[in-house]
Design a protein around this motif. Structure first.
Motif, PDB file in Angstrom:
ATOM      1  N   HIS A   1       0.841  -1.201   0.000  1.00 52.91           N
ATOM      2  CA  HIS A   1       0.000   0.000   0.000  1.00 52.91           C
ATOM      3  C   HIS A   1       0.876   1.250   0.000  1.00 52.91           C
ATOM      4  CE1 HIS A   1       0.673  -0.651   4.391  1.00 52.91           C
ATOM      5  NE2 HIS A   1       0.782   0.665   4.378  1.00 52.91           N
ATOM      6  N   PHE A   2       0.249   2.392  -0.239  1.00 50.27           N
ATOM      7  CA  PHE A   2       0.973   3.649  -0.318  1.00 50.27           C
ATOM      8  C   PHE A   2       1.162   4.244   1.076  1.00 50.27           C
ATOM      9  CE2 PHE A   2      -0.513   3.251  -4.643  1.00 50.27           C
ATOM     10  CZ  PHE A   2       0.591   3.675  -5.371  1.00 50.27           C
ATOM     11  N   CYS A   3       2.421   4.541   1.381  1.00 47.54           N
ATOM     12  CA  CYS A   3       2.792   5.251   2.594  1.00 47.54           C
ATOM     13  C   CYS A   3       4.035   6.056   2.243  1.00 47.54           C
ATOM     14  CB  CYS A   3       3.066   4.275   3.746  1.00 47.54           C
ATOM     15  SG  CYS A   3       4.466   3.173   3.434  1.00 47.54           S
ATOM     16  N   GLY A   4       4.524   6.847   3.180  1.00 49.12           N
ATOM     17  CA  GLY A   4       5.673   7.686   2.888  1.00 49.12           C
ATOM     18  C   GLY A   4       6.875   6.894   2.416  1.00 49.12           C
ATOM     19  N   THR A   5       7.147   5.762   3.084  1.00 51.94           N
ATOM     20  CA  THR A   5       8.298   4.939   2.722  1.00 51.94           C
ATOM     21  C   THR A   5       8.163   4.390   1.315  1.00 51.94           C
ATOM     22  OG1 THR A   5       8.651   4.323   5.038  1.00 51.94           O
ATOM     23  CG2 THR A   5       9.628   2.894   3.364  1.00 51.94           C
ATOM     24  N   THR A   6       6.981   3.887   0.990  1.00 51.02           N
ATOM     25  CA  THR A   6       6.754   3.319  -0.341  1.00 51.02           C
ATOM     26  C   THR A   6       6.833   4.384  -1.422  1.00 51.02           C
ATOM     27  OG1 THR A   6       5.402   1.517   0.534  1.00 51.02           O
ATOM     28  CG2 THR A   6       5.061   2.120  -1.775  1.00 51.02           C
ATOM     29  N   VAL A   7       6.198   5.535  -1.182  1.00 48.81           N
ATOM     30  CA  VAL A   7       6.213   6.614  -2.177  1.00 48.81           C
ATOM     31  C   VAL A   7       7.636   7.097  -2.425  1.00 48.81           C
ATOM     32  CG1 VAL A   7       5.488   8.992  -2.625  1.00 48.81           C
ATOM     33  CG2 VAL A   7       3.845   7.343  -1.725  1.00 48.81           C
ATOM     34  N   ALA A   8       8.420   7.208  -1.358  1.00 51.08           N
ATOM     35  CA  ALA A   8       9.808   7.654  -1.515  1.00 51.08           C
ATOM     36  C   ALA A   8      10.607   6.659  -2.354  1.00 51.08           C
ATOM     37  CB  ALA A   8      10.453   7.841  -0.148  1.00 51.08           C
ATOM     38  N   GLN A   9      10.452   5.371  -2.081  1.00 56.86           N
ATOM     39  CA  GLN A   9      11.209   4.372  -2.824  1.00 56.86           C
ATOM     40  C   GLN A   9      10.775   4.327  -4.294  1.00 56.86           C
ATOM     41  OE1 GLN A   9      11.882   0.598  -0.888  1.00 56.86           O
ATOM     42  NE2 GLN A   9      11.699   1.509   1.140  1.00 56.86           N
ATOM     43  N   ASN A  51      -1.398  10.104  10.531  1.00 54.21           N
ATOM     44  CA  ASN A  51      -1.812   8.722  10.742  1.00 54.21           C
ATOM     45  C   ASN A  51      -2.207   8.546  12.207  1.00 54.21           C
ATOM     46  OD1 ASN A  51       0.608   8.257  12.255  1.00 54.21           O
ATOM     47  ND2 ASN A  51       1.705   7.735  10.372  1.00 54.21           N
ATOM     48  N   ASN A  52      -2.287   7.331  12.661  1.00 48.43           N
ATOM     49  CA  ASN A  52      -2.822   7.086  14.009  1.00 48.43           C
ATOM     50  C   ASN A  52      -1.764   7.157  15.103  1.00 48.43           C
ATOM     51  OD1 ASN A  52      -5.232   6.524  15.482  1.00 48.43           O
ATOM     52  ND2 ASN A  52      -4.447   4.467  15.905  1.00 48.43           N
ATOM     53  N   TYR A  53      -0.490   7.343  14.738  1.00 44.93           N
ATOM     54  CA  TYR A  53       0.551   7.444  15.758  1.00 44.93           C
ATOM     55  C   TYR A  53       0.418   8.757  16.526  1.00 44.93           C
ATOM     56  CZ  TYR A  53       3.060   3.418  13.825  1.00 44.93           C
ATOM     57  OH  TYR A  53       3.414   2.160  13.412  1.00 44.93           O
ATOM     58  N   GLY A  68      -4.488   2.792   3.798  1.00 43.07           N
ATOM     59  CA  GLY A  68      -5.280   1.969   2.900  1.00 43.07           C
ATOM     60  C   GLY A  68      -6.022   2.749   1.840  1.00 43.07           C
ATOM     61  N   LEU A  69      -5.844   4.053   1.801  1.00 39.84           N
ATOM     62  CA  LEU A  69      -6.574   4.867   0.824  1.00 39.84           C
ATOM     63  C   LEU A  69      -5.945   4.739  -0.559  1.00 39.84           C
ATOM     64  CD1 LEU A  69      -7.088   8.171   2.864  1.00 39.84           C
ATOM     65  CD2 LEU A  69      -8.720   6.296   2.511  1.00 39.84           C
ATOM     66  N   PRO A  70      -6.753   4.661  -1.598  1.00 38.16           N
ATOM     67  CA  PRO A  70      -6.210   4.633  -2.958  1.00 38.16           C
ATOM     68  C   PRO A  70      -5.434   5.912  -3.256  1.00 38.16           C
ATOM     69  CG  PRO A  70      -8.532   4.020  -2.936  1.00 38.16           C
ATOM     70  CD  PRO A  70      -8.222   4.555  -1.575  1.00 38.16           C
ATOM     71  N   GLU A  71      -4.465   5.811  -4.122  1.00 41.02           N
ATOM     72  CA  GLU A  71      -3.630   6.964  -4.461  1.00 41.02           C
ATOM     73  C   GLU A  71      -4.475   8.102  -5.028  1.00 41.02           C
ATOM     74  OE1 GLU A  71       0.478   7.859  -7.011  1.00 41.02           O
ATOM     75  OE2 GLU A  71      -0.691   6.038  -7.394  1.00 41.02           O
ATOM     76  N   GLU A  72      -5.474   7.768  -5.840  1.00 39.89           N
ATOM     77  CA  GLU A  72      -6.306   8.803  -6.456  1.00 39.89           C
ATOM     78  C   GLU A  72      -7.091   9.584  -5.401  1.00 39.89           C
ATOM     79  OE1 GLU A  72      -6.303   5.651  -7.200  1.00 39.89           O
ATOM     80  OE2 GLU A  72      -5.333   5.576  -9.167  1.00 39.89           O
ATOM     81  N   GLN A  73      -7.551   8.903  -4.363  1.00 39.40           N
ATOM     82  CA  GLN A  73      -8.319   9.588  -3.329  1.00 39.40           C
ATOM     83  C   GLN A  73      -7.437  10.549  -2.536  1.00 39.40           C
ATOM     84  OE1 GLN A  73     -10.363   6.991  -0.583  1.00 39.40           O
ATOM     85  NE2 GLN A  73     -11.472   8.660   0.402  1.00 39.40           N
ATOM     86  N   ILE A  74      -6.204  10.123  -2.259  1.00 40.58           N
ATOM     87  CA  ILE A  74      -5.279  11.007  -1.539  1.00 40.58           C
ATOM     88  C   ILE A  74      -4.997  12.255  -2.369  1.00 40.58           C
ATOM     89  CG2 ILE A  74      -2.934  11.213  -0.627  1.00 40.58           C
ATOM     90  CD1 ILE A  74      -3.052   8.240   0.050  1.00 40.58           C
ATOM     91  N   GLU A  75      -4.729  12.060  -3.668  1.00 39.72           N
ATOM     92  CA  GLU A  75      -4.470  13.206  -4.539  1.00 39.72           C
ATOM     93  C   GLU A  75      -5.639  14.179  -4.514  1.00 39.72           C
ATOM     94  OE1 GLU A  75      -1.710  13.925  -6.179  1.00 39.72           O
ATOM     95  OE2 GLU A  75      -0.658  12.079  -5.654  1.00 39.72           O
TER      96      GLU A  75
END
Length: 635
Positions: free
Chosen positions: A291-299, A459-461, A502-509
């Motif tokens: 899923h998309f998160c900061g770590t994944t998007v950066a990589q 996020n929830n942290y 868990g949000l789709p990339e399009e929804q975040i955009e």
């Protein structure tokens, strides 16, 4: 230094027509010799002047005759197998190695291919790669390696060894006798030593320079050298004995196979390849999630950068199967070699997020000469939540034993150093993430009419502070529509809560692009991708006062406005100013005059530049330190 040396030359199997030129070269180049013995010569008339041809003798008897002569002259014995020729200076180098330690029993040179000047690796059972070292790679090695016995075409044997030789057994080949000798003197604690600064150029293949024992000689070697011995049992009266192999040939072979020389030399082949061969690097993306998160998007961003550049590097990507499939890595990045497991040795391996497990550190070392990782932040260690208990120990090791630490901001670099001081031998490089507007917006969302809600992003942290921030905004602006990304549960009138991760990339955009304002209340960040994205869409962005945000503002030139708050009151004031269209507490952008905002290609290039800078210094000290650590980890 006295260089007079007894010489035993084995010409068994050499073409008769080549021996004349060989003997001439030998007698001219090796003038500082003593008695010269020739073994395996059928035509006695072809022998060089002042030499003795050993005819009618076995290989062991030929060595014994040479030993006697060396003992009489109190000299070392040089064994040569044609077509190897040494010069006086090479012989002097071998003498110098033996002089370093009274129990260095034999000195062995390195061999270079006369056609390419590339240096043969030391033999290792099962390795048929026939890889060769460049002279630059060889120069990075220590002055000598202490090894165990193996047949070799050139060896200088210490005078105290030849004066007190062990029984030599019965063998077909002189090289087999030499291996027997080296094994027997090792059991007397005399060790063979590889002289890495003495290089003999020779027109021969590796199987001649490091010959294998014939089946007959191998059987004789095992029977003679590794025969079984009996020892009185400790505390016994001498009548009770037990059998023990001393030493086991398997343990000797295992010891030799595990020497760091083999791994280092093969790593150096990858780090400093011959002209015309590509260097390769592994981008370790095993931290990428489905899923998309900061770590994944950066990589993914870095991979976009590596994909877009023109480079001489052969770039490999190491990712887990689920990530390869979820993000269609093979189709998305056709220029990169995507796999679940890299093969062989590479110039460098870079882990693209914090390195949290000792096994990953060992992986980097196993596959690369240069090892590095990309530090995103220190948040998991600071929180002591969601991180393995040992993560602090691993990060301390990273700070001491890796070659390069990359960071996504100078703020992140400082945070890491304050917690885990980085050793002098470790390079540091801030590569950042993309500041480019074109890479932070998506067609179809840019330029659409803004909607009447405020987006609180996180996020929830606890350190993201999303739910408390929503409560403060709701208390100050009871009629304001709020969308909050982060809390897994929450219930406030007029607030839409959405889970993060868990949000789709399009929804975040869409949520970022259409927000009236974006509030990013995190107490700690390494970079803040959502902040740059919101600025790229032209949104007013409100962040908590943190040195990171002025650093980000200095590097960007984006249409959005960045403002910082330090308490609930200032947050309310800034948000009120945004609503009325009169912003306050703005962080000035683009203070780095003349600096083009980095895109993913430039960020990836920074990584490659740092790796090349590290490789410009071929010192192996850091590699050797890490080798000791990895051996302890994997013991």
């Amino acid at each position: 230094m006295k260089l007079e040396t007894t010489v035993l030359v084995d010409v068994t199997g050499s073409p008769a027509g080549s021996l004349g030129s060989y003997f001439r070269a030998l007698t001219v180049s090796l003038s500082a010799r003593g008695k010269l013995f020739i073994y395996g010569l059928d035509d006695v008339e072809a022998r060089p002047a002042c030499s003795e041809v050993l005819t009618g003798l076995s290989a062991a008897e030929a060595f014994t005759r040479a030993f006697e002569a060396a003992e009489a002259s109190c000299s070392h014995l040089l064994y040569l197998q044609a077509p190897v020729v040494l010069t006086d200076s090479m012989l002097a180098g071998l003498h110098e190695i033996l002089a370093k330690d009274a129990l260095f029993g034999a000195a062995i040179p390195r061999f270079a291919d006369s056609a390419t000047d590339l240096v043969w690796l030391l033999p290792k059972e099962g390795d048929e790669s026939k890889a060769l070292l460049t002279r630059r790679a060889l120069a990075a090695l220590p002055e000598y390696w202490i090894v165990s016995e193996f047949p070799v075409a050139c060896c200088l044997i210490r005078s105290s060894v030849v004066a007190n030789p062990p029984p030599l057994g019965h063998y077909e080949a002189a090289a087999s006798v030499l291996k027997h000798l080296l094994c027997a003197i090792r059991r007397r604690t005399f060790r063979p030593v590889i002289a890495n600064r003495v290089v003999v150029s020779v027109d021969a293949e590796g199987d001649l320079l490091f010959p294998e024992l014939s089946q007959v000689d191998h059987a004789a070697f095992v029977e003679t050298v590794f025969s079984r011995f009996t020892f009185p049992q400790a505390g016994g009266d001498g009548a009770d004995y037990f059998s023990k192999s001393f030493p086991s040939k398997d343990s000797v072979a295992e010891w030799y196979a595990e020497l760091p020389v083999h791994r280092l030399e093969r790593s150096l082949v990858a780090a400093y390849p011959p002209v015309g061969r590509q260097r390769s690097i592994v981008i370790d993306c095993r931290g990428m999630l489905a899923h998309f998160c900061g770590t994944t998007v950066a990589q993914l961003g870095f991979l976009e950068g590596f994909q877009s550049m023109e480079t001489d590097w052969d770039i490999h990507v190491w990712a887990q199967d689920f990530a390869i499939k979820a993000h269609r890595l093979s189709e998305r990045f056709p220029k990169l070699n995507i796999s679940e497991q890299p093969n062989g040795n590479h110039a460098a391996v870079i882990h693209m997020n914090q390195l949290c497990f000792s096994g990953i550190l060992a992986d980097l070392h196993r596959h690369g000469f240069v090892g590095g990782c990309n530090i995103l932040d220190t948040i998991m260690w600071d929180m002591v939540l969601g991180a393995p208990a040992h993560v602090g120990r691993i990060w301390s090791l990273d700070a001491e034993y890796l070659d390069i630490l990359f960071y996504i901001s100078e703020f992140s670099r400082m945070q890491f150093n304050h917690r885990f001081p980085v050793a002098d031998g470790v390079m540091e490089s801030v590569s950042y993430l993309s500041f480019a507007r074109s890479e932070n917006v998506v067609d179809g969302f840019d330029g659409r009419a803004v909607e009447n809600y405020v987006l609180v992003f996180g996020n929830n942290y606890d350190h993201k502070d999303v739910f408390p921030t929503v409560q403060r905004i709701r208390a100050r602006f009871p009629d304001l529509a709020i969308v909050a990304i982060g809390p897994e549960c929450g219930s406030l009138d007029g607030v839409t809560f959405l889970p993060s991760g868990g949000l789709p990339e399009e929804q975040i955009e869409s949520l970022v692009a259409l927000a009236r304002a974006v509030v990013f209340p995190s107490w700690n960040e390494g970079f803040g991708l959502p902040v740059v994205k919101a600025l790229a869409y032209g949104r007013p962005v409100i962040v908590r006062d943190l040195p990171l945000w002025q650093e980000i503002a200095d590097h960007v030139d984006l249409p959005g406005t960045l403002m910082s708050f330090d308490d609930a009151e200032s947050l309310g004031e800034i948000l009120f100013s945004v609503i009325r269209g009169d912003v306050t507490r703005v962080l000035r952008q683009g203070r780095l005059v003349g600096v083009e905002p980095l895109d993913w290609k430039a960020c990836a290039q920074r990584m490659l530049d740092a790796v090349e800078q590290r490789l410009a210094n071929s010192d192996v000290t850091q590699w050797m330190k890490r080798e000791k650590l990895v051996r302890m980890i994997c013991a």
